[in-house]
Design an enzyme around this catalytic site. Structure first.
Site, PDB file in Angstrom:
ATOM      1  N   LYS A  34      59.500  70.305  56.026  1.00  0.00           N
ATOM      2  CA  LYS A  34      60.517  69.259  55.836  1.00  0.00           C
ATOM      3  C   LYS A  34      61.619  69.733  54.894  1.00  0.00           C
ATOM      4  CE  LYS A  34      57.224  66.527  54.432  1.00  0.00           C
ATOM      5  NZ  LYS A  34      55.985  67.163  54.879  1.00  0.00           N
TER       6      LYS A  34
ATOM      7  N   GLY B 136      54.024  69.949  47.957  1.00  0.00           N
ATOM      8  CA  GLY B 136      54.493  71.242  47.468  1.00  0.00           C
ATOM      9  C   GLY B 136      55.248  71.953  48.550  1.00  0.00           C
ATOM     10  N   HIS B 137      56.386  72.477  48.201  1.00  0.00           N
ATOM     11  CA  HIS B 137      57.029  73.377  49.146  1.00  0.00           C
ATOM     12  C   HIS B 137      57.820  74.435  48.395  1.00  0.00           C
ATOM     13  CE1 HIS B 137      59.771  69.923  48.791  1.00  0.00           C
ATOM     14  NE2 HIS B 137      60.683  70.854  48.702  1.00  0.00           N
TER      15      HIS B 137
ATOM     16  N   ARG C 118      46.501  46.242  40.634  1.00  0.00           N
ATOM     17  CA  ARG C 118      47.406  45.521  39.724  1.00  0.00           C
ATOM     18  C   ARG C 118      47.101  45.763  38.248  1.00  0.00           C
ATOM     19  NH1 ARG C 118      46.559  40.295  43.307  1.00  0.00           N
ATOM     20  NH2 ARG C 118      44.467  41.057  42.880  1.00  0.00           N
TER      21      ARG C 118
ATOM     22  N   ALA D  87      50.872  75.075  49.239  1.00  0.00           N
ATOM     23  CA  ALA D  87      51.826  75.393  48.169  1.00  0.00           C
ATOM     24  C   ALA D  87      51.368  74.803  46.836  1.00  0.00           C
ATOM     25  CB  ALA D  87      53.204  74.861  48.540  1.00  0.00           C
ATOM     26  N   THR D  88      50.514  73.777  46.865  1.00  0.00           N
ATOM     27  CA  THR D  88      50.068  73.156  45.620  1.00  0.00           C
ATOM     28  C   THR D  88      48.746  73.744  45.146  1.00  0.00           C
ATOM     29  OG1 THR D  88      51.219  71.131  46.175  1.00  0.00           O
ATOM     30  CG2 THR D  88      49.464  70.923  44.545  1.00  0.00           C
TER      31      THR D  88
ATOM     32  N   GLY E 187      47.014  76.439  46.909  1.00  0.00           N
ATOM     33  CA  GLY E 187      46.775  77.808  47.376  1.00  0.00           C
ATOM     34  C   GLY E 187      45.662  77.899  48.424  1.00  0.00           C
TER      35      GLY E 187
ATOM     36  N   ARG F  84      45.283  77.138  54.881  1.00  0.00           N
ATOM     37  CA  ARG F  84      45.403  75.961  55.758  1.00  0.00           C
ATOM     38  C   ARG F  84      44.587  76.166  57.016  1.00  0.00           C
ATOM     39  NH1 ARG F  84      51.816  76.041  54.784  1.00  0.00           N
ATOM     40  NH2 ARG F  84      51.815  75.013  52.762  1.00  0.00           N
TER      41      ARG F  84
ATOM     42  N   LYS G 210      59.057  76.925  62.634  1.00  0.00           N
ATOM     43  CA  LYS G 210      58.157  78.093  62.722  1.00  0.00           C
ATOM     44  C   LYS G 210      57.847  78.523  64.147  1.00  0.00           C
ATOM     45  CE  LYS G 210      55.864  78.168  58.269  1.00  0.00           C
ATOM     46  NZ  LYS G 210      54.619  78.258  57.553  1.00  0.00           N
TER      47      LYS G 210
ATOM     48  N   GLY H  78      62.586  80.785  60.971  1.00  0.00           N
ATOM     49  CA  GLY H  78      62.372  81.593  59.771  1.00  0.00           C
ATOM     50  C   GLY H  78      62.770  80.789  58.560  1.00  0.00           C
TER      51      GLY H  78
HETATM   52  P1  IMP Z   1      45.680  63.711  47.669  1.00  0.00           P
HETATM   53  O1  IMP Z   1      47.018  63.332  48.204  1.00  0.00           O
HETATM   54  O2  IMP Z   1      45.718  64.756  46.599  1.00  0.00           O
HETATM   55  O3  IMP Z   1      44.865  62.512  47.259  1.00  0.00           O
HETATM   56  O4  IMP Z   1      44.870  64.389  48.882  1.00  0.00           O
HETATM   57  C1  IMP Z   1      44.506  63.665  50.041  1.00  0.00           C
HETATM   58  C2  IMP Z   1      44.623  64.532  51.286  1.00  0.00           C
HETATM   59  O5  IMP Z   1      45.984  64.829  51.531  1.00  0.00           O
HETATM   60  C3  IMP Z   1      43.935  65.885  51.179  1.00  0.00           C
HETATM   61  O6  IMP Z   1      43.447  66.244  52.457  1.00  0.00           O
HETATM   62  C4  IMP Z   1      45.050  66.830  50.780  1.00  0.00           C
HETATM   63  O7  IMP Z   1      44.804  68.165  51.168  1.00  0.00           O
HETATM   64  C5  IMP Z   1      46.184  66.230  51.597  1.00  0.00           C
HETATM   65  N1  IMP Z   1      47.507  66.516  51.027  1.00  0.00           N
HETATM   66  C6  IMP Z   1      48.088  65.948  49.948  1.00  0.00           C
HETATM   67  N2  IMP Z   1      49.316  66.448  49.763  1.00  0.00           N
HETATM   68  C7  IMP Z   1      49.528  67.327  50.754  1.00  0.00           C
HETATM   69  C8  IMP Z   1      50.650  68.145  51.123  1.00  0.00           C
HETATM   70  O8  IMP Z   1      51.717  68.138  50.504  1.00  0.00           O
HETATM   71  N3  IMP Z   1      50.485  68.920  52.235  1.00  0.00           N
HETATM   72  C9  IMP Z   1      49.348  68.914  52.966  1.00  0.00           C
HETATM   73  N4  IMP Z   1      48.272  68.165  52.660  1.00  0.00           N
HETATM   74  C10 IMP Z   1      48.379  67.371  51.574  1.00  0.00           C
END
Ligand code: IMP
Length: 428
Positions: free
Chosen positions: A16, A40-41, A141, A296-297, A299, A302, A328, A412
């Site tokens: 994105k 993360g990107h 709440r 990216a967050t 490591g 995938r 991609k 790319g």
């Molecule tokens: P949380 O958002 O950390 O609670 O994670 C819940 C689920 O969302 C898990 O399967 C994470 O791997 C996935 N997830 C959260 N943020 C991302 C992202 O930015 N990209 C891909 N998967 C994500």
């Protein structure tokens, strides 16, 4: 000028950021509307690589103002880290970043609770950033909003209340008094950092829209991680779908003029949960390597799979996607043949709809169509017609299968490695 929403239509990590970067060149505001620093990107700007988690992708364009909406959960420590990193590398953030007073604040005990849940045997593979527990507090709440955090008295009372509410769980890790001490020692000093960024974002965006400014709303994660429409319970705790853009920013639905969905040319997922077209073995390893498919967050490698039209159709429906960007495509070069799921067999019955029940999602066995592969350096193409015929045919087949135009194809990382088709995307 109507606002445009950019959404991920798979399980996140669709690319994105690159589409936001492309559209932000003619935007005045870029708004994040949900999620937190779980996202993360990687952005390549001026030859430098930036790992981004919270600050919207528009920050690299000096004229763009960036907004963190009320639907986002903000860890002030993570935000300061990112702002300092950006400013230390020459990107001015102050004066160009606005944080909603209504956004909820992630505190260290949310991170502790996230870790506890993951280790309890009922984990879903979260990013362990405290996202889920912070949204739990919001819905229960008892959450702490930025406005509460900026008020020292209110903050103290709410932290004490929440530590009491969560004491049973927290005490399994450390004494409550120690957690309390850590919260105040770390987060009291951060108040001064956060304050200048904070405002009523709904008012800011209302003024912008009335003045004819261009507002881009960007989702984090993707539709299949949406708490309502994703593969529940293996989801994040917010609404990445386009509807979340309104509730997460304070913009009304009548101001939204289009929704751009972003998909990879294949599929990936991080974390646990159903993934009908997942593949393992040589092709998966190859795509992971050429597509650099590591979270990216966190490591984490995938999970890899074929493109899934059943899943995508469900995602396009709940997002009201008007245009699609395919990312991609270059990574699929040298994969022969390329498969695309067009239906599932669930409990022996053929279906073209993504199932709702978790058992059916796990049971779904994809029915594939195969397409001839292609080879060559797709990244060198500057127009759609430069692509090998088999690559063009693949894009056209996906477009036909989904019934939504694909005006943008990415080949790319760099901006130049993007080809536009037809009228291109809205705005530029
Ligand atoms: P949380 O958002 O950390 O609670 O994670 C819940 C689920 O969302 C898990 O399967 C994470 O791997 C996935 N997830 C959260 N943020 C991302 C992202 O930015 N990209 C891909 N998967 C994500």
């Amino acid at each position: 000028m109507p606002a445009i929403v950019i959404v991920g239509v798979q399980w996140g990590d669709e690319g994105k950021g690159k589409v936001v970067d492309y559209l932000s060149r003619s935007a005045d505001f870029v708004v994040r509307y949900q999620g937190g620093n779980n996202a993360g990107h990687t952005v390549v700007f001026d030859g430098k690589t930036f790992a981004m988690h919270l600050v919207p992708s528009g920050v690299f364009l000096p004229k763009v103002r960036n907004v963190i909406g009320n639907g986002v959960v903000v860890d002030p420590k993570a935000l300061r880290g990112e702002v300092e990193m950006l400013e230390g590398r020459g990107i001015r953030v102050r004066g160009r970043l606005h944080v909603s007073l209504s956004a909820h604040v992630i505190l260290p005990y949310h991170i502790v609770l996230d870790g506890l849940r993951e280790e309890s045997g009922h984990g879903i593979g979260t990013t362990r950033r405290g996202i889920g527990p912070c949204y739990e507090d919001k819905v229960a709440r008892v959450g702490i909003r930025v406005a509460d955090y900026l008020d020292p008295g209110a903050f103290k009372a709410l932290v004490d209340q929440n530590l009491r509410l969560r004491a049973c769980d927290l005490e399994r890790v450390k004494p409550k008094a120690l957690i309390r001490e850590e919260v105040f020692a770390e987060y009291e000093p951060l108040r001064g950092f956060l304050k200048p960024f904070c405002c009523d974002v709904a008012i800011l965006l209302e003024k912008a829209l009335k003045a004819g400014e261009r507002v881009l709303l960007e989702s984090a994660q993707g539709a299949m991680l949406d708490v309502d429409f994703g593969t529940y319970p293996f989801v994040t705790s917010s609404n990445p779908v386009a509807g979340g853009a309104c509730s997460g920013s304070g913009i009304g639905p009548t101001s939204i003029g289009g929704v751009v969905g972003v998909t990879k040319a294949y599929t990936t997922r991080v974390g646990l949960g159903p993934f009908p077209t997942e593949i393992e073995g040589r092709t998966a390893r190859y795509l992971r390597q050429v597509g650099k498919e590591y979270g990216a967050t966190t490591g984490r490698p995938r999970r890899i799979g074929w493109l899934d039209l059943v899943q995508l159709k469900a995602a396009l429906r709940v997002n009201g996607v008007s245009n699609l960007a395919m990312m991609k495509l270059d990574a699929l070069a040298n994969v022969h043949p390329i498969k695309v799921a067009t239906a599932y067999k669930v409990k022996g019955r053929l279906t073209r709809e993504f199932p709702v029940s978790r058992a059916d999602q796990l049971d779904a066995e994809p029915v594939y169509e195969s397409y001839p592969g292609f080879s060559g350096d797709l990244g060198a193409a500057r127009s759609f017609s430069d692509l090998p015929k088999a690559a063009r045919d693949y894009v056209l087949a996906v477009e036909r299968g989904l019934g939504v135009p694909i005006p943008i194809v990415s080949l790319g990382r760099s901006r130049e490695q993007t080809v536009l088709r037809g009228k291109g995307l809205p705005w530029p």
